[in-house]
Design a protein around this motif. Structure first.
Motif, mmCIF file in Angstrom:
data_model
loop_
_atom_site.group_PDB
_atom_site.id
_atom_site.type_symbol
_atom_site.label_atom_id
_atom_site.label_comp_id
_atom_site.label_asym_id
_atom_site.label_seq_id
_atom_site.Cartn_x
_atom_site.Cartn_y
_atom_site.Cartn_z
ATOM 1 N N TRP A 197 -5.777 117.599 104.700
ATOM 2 C CA TRP A 197 -5.149 117.747 103.385
ATOM 3 C C TRP A 197 -3.625 117.779 103.507
ATOM 4 C CZ3 TRP A 197 -2.127 120.995 100.435
ATOM 5 C CH2 TRP A 197 -2.222 120.847 99.049
ATOM 6 N N MET A 198 -3.110 118.489 104.484
ATOM 7 C CA MET A 198 -1.657 118.606 104.646
ATOM 8 C C MET A 198 -1.023 117.281 105.062
ATOM 9 S SD MET A 198 -0.395 121.568 103.851
ATOM 10 C CE MET A 198 1.169 121.618 104.748
ATOM 11 N N HIS A 199 -1.674 116.548 105.941
ATOM 12 C CA HIS A 199 -1.107 115.264 106.362
ATOM 13 C C HIS A 199 -1.255 114.211 105.259
ATOM 14 C CE1 HIS A 199 -0.926 117.209 110.255
ATOM 15 N NE2 HIS A 199 -0.145 116.223 110.655
ATOM 16 N N LEU A 200 -2.318 114.311 104.487
ATOM 17 C CA LEU A 200 -2.429 113.446 103.317
ATOM 18 C C LEU A 200 -1.322 113.771 102.319
ATOM 19 C CD1 LEU A 200 -3.921 111.317 101.640
ATOM 20 C CD2 LEU A 200 -5.387 113.149 100.759
ATOM 21 N N LEU A 201 -1.005 115.061 102.164
ATOM 22 C CA LEU A 201 0.064 115.473 101.253
ATOM 23 C C LEU A 201 1.395 114.854 101.664
ATOM 24 C CD1 LEU A 201 0.927 117.254 98.837
ATOM 25 C CD2 LEU A 201 1.343 119.106 100.487
ATOM 26 N N TYR A 202 1.684 114.832 102.963
ATOM 27 C CA TYR A 202 2.929 114.205 103.418
ATOM 28 C C TYR A 202 2.964 112.731 103.011
ATOM 29 C CZ TYR A 202 6.434 112.050 106.347
ATOM 30 O OH TYR A 202 7.510 111.311 106.769
ATOM 31 N N PHE A 203 1.834 112.039 103.192
ATOM 32 C CA PHE A 203 1.798 110.624 102.815
ATOM 33 C C PHE A 203 1.960 110.442 101.313
ATOM 34 C CE2 PHE A 203 -0.706 107.169 100.997
ATOM 35 C CZ PHE A 203 -0.005 106.080 101.502
ATOM 36 N N THR A 204 1.221 111.215 100.511
ATOM 37 C CA THR A 204 1.256 111.001 99.063
ATOM 38 C C THR A 204 2.617 111.370 98.465
ATOM 39 O OG1 THR A 204 0.237 113.188 98.706
ATOM 40 C CG2 THR A 204 -1.231 111.271 98.761
ATOM 41 N N VAL A 205 3.233 112.457 98.950
ATOM 42 C CA VAL A 205 4.556 112.822 98.453
ATOM 43 C C VAL A 205 5.565 111.739 98.810
ATOM 44 C CG1 VAL A 205 6.462 114.464 98.654
ATOM 45 C CG2 VAL A 205 4.119 115.300 98.484
ATOM 46 N N THR A 206 5.503 111.220 100.032
ATOM 47 C CA THR A 206 6.403 110.138 100.444
ATOM 48 C C THR A 206 6.175 108.898 99.598
ATOM 49 O OG1 THR A 206 6.399 110.956 102.724
ATOM 50 C CG2 THR A 206 7.149 108.702 102.377
ATOM 51 N N ASN A 207 4.923 108.535 99.429
ATOM 52 C CA ASN A 207 4.584 107.325 98.683
ATOM 53 C C ASN A 207 4.988 107.423 97.214
ATOM 54 O OD1 ASN A 207 3.352 104.700 98.538
ATOM 55 N ND2 ASN A 207 1.568 105.643 97.576
ATOM 56 N N GLN A 208 4.853 108.618 96.630
ATOM 57 C CA GLN A 208 5.144 108.783 95.206
ATOM 58 C C GLN A 208 6.623 109.018 94.907
ATOM 59 O OE1 GLN A 208 2.278 111.548 93.339
ATOM 60 N NE2 GLN A 208 0.750 110.834 94.822
ATOM 61 N N THR A 209 7.440 109.176 95.948
ATOM 62 C CA THR A 209 8.887 109.318 95.741
ATOM 63 C C THR A 209 9.658 108.096 96.216
ATOM 64 O OG1 THR A 209 9.082 110.462 97.888
ATOM 65 C CG2 THR A 209 8.886 111.835 95.922
#
Length: 284
Positions: A55-67
């Motif tokens: 979940w935490m590593h997915l969060l890094y990807f999604t936050v990066t992708n969405q910004t």
């Protein structure tokens, strides 16, 4: 910035909204695998540590992708429930969150014993977002398969408390990655209109007719092959083949964005079952 009256619960909801659309693609299928004997010696604590790591590593990807780039503007039109267009968090605050997650996730990977996978996910995220990996179907599909394999590898390593996975575990991960790289364009049909406006060269836009024809063929072939070679029970085999065929036919015949979103949901269920059969295959 976050809302001035933001509570801890609001902040956690915001974080989950970053991940929400990818839960069914990454978290649920990988959790299903590590819950099985693919990680044969895990304890309850190891299992939940693995889930949290995913979940935490997915969060890094999604936050990066969405910004990154025009993503905030695109999401405002196509996915207004995401945290940035929903005004739950500003772009600047989300970028700060992205950079905070780098050392946090590195420390988590160090504690969990999955540093190579965690670091490679960070590198692949940069390739996907800032390196243009998202803009062409070949690199995008390759990155998606890479992400899936890395999440699966790292989580299995954590859940199994093993520095090195055995041949069977690696075989299951490679099998899952092959299925993903050949069928992941299933996620692109629903976004064709937006991707076309942004000039992306997804597989579904580059080959609009052929990409739909491939869906019933590839999903059926993978399902049948895994069922013939694995030791899954007959009921699972029947469900897998039927779901693969129905999902593929939906993509071929039902072409509205709404239909494609539902077909993609079926696809994710099918991928979870395929992953289970990959494990049965390498154990047989």
């Amino acid at each position: 910035m976050l809302k001035s009256n933001c509570t801890t619960w609001d902040f956690l909801v915001t974080l989950q909204l970053f991940n929400q659309s990818d839960m069914k693609t990454i978290v649920f299928p990988v959790v299903k695998l590590i819950r099985m004997p693919l990680a044969s010696h895990h304890t309850v604590s190891q299992f939940f540590l693995a889930v949290f790591w995913i979940w935490m590593h997915l969060l890094y990807f999604t936050v990066t992708n969405q910004t990154f780039g025009t993503s905030p503007e695109e999401d405002a039109v196509n996915k207004p429930n995401r945290p940035i267009p929903a005004k739950r968090i500003s772009v600047d605050s989300a970028i700060i969150l992205r950079w905070v997650l780098v050392p946090v996730n590195l420390a988590l990977s160090l504690y969990a014993g999955a540093v190579p996978s965690g670091m490679t996910i960070c590198v692949l995220t940069s390739i996907y977002c800032s390196g243009g990996g998202h803009s062409h179907w070949l690199s995008k599909n390759g990155c998606c398969a890479g992400f899936y394999a890395l999440f699966e590898y790292g989580a299995t390593q954590i859940a199994d408390s093993s520095e090195k996975l055995n041949r069977n575990q690696l075989g299951a991960i490679i099998g899952s990655a092959l299925i993903i790289i050949t069928t992941i364009h299933a996620q692109d049909f629903r976004d064709d209109e937006g991707d076309a406006l942004l000039g992306r060269r997804t597989f579904t836009l580059s080959f609009p007719v052929f990409s739909r024809i491939t869906m019933p063929i590839l999903l059926s072939v993978w399902s049948i092959a895994l069922c013939l070679l694995s030791e899954a029970n007959q009921f699972v085999m029947l469900v897998l083949v039927a779901l693969g065929a129905v999902t593929g036919i939906r993509f071929l015949t039902l072409k509205s964005a709404k239909d494609d979103r539902l077909s993609y949901l079926y696809y994710n269920v099918d991928m979870a079952l395929n992953g289970s059969c990959c494990f049965q295959l390498v154990e047989s």
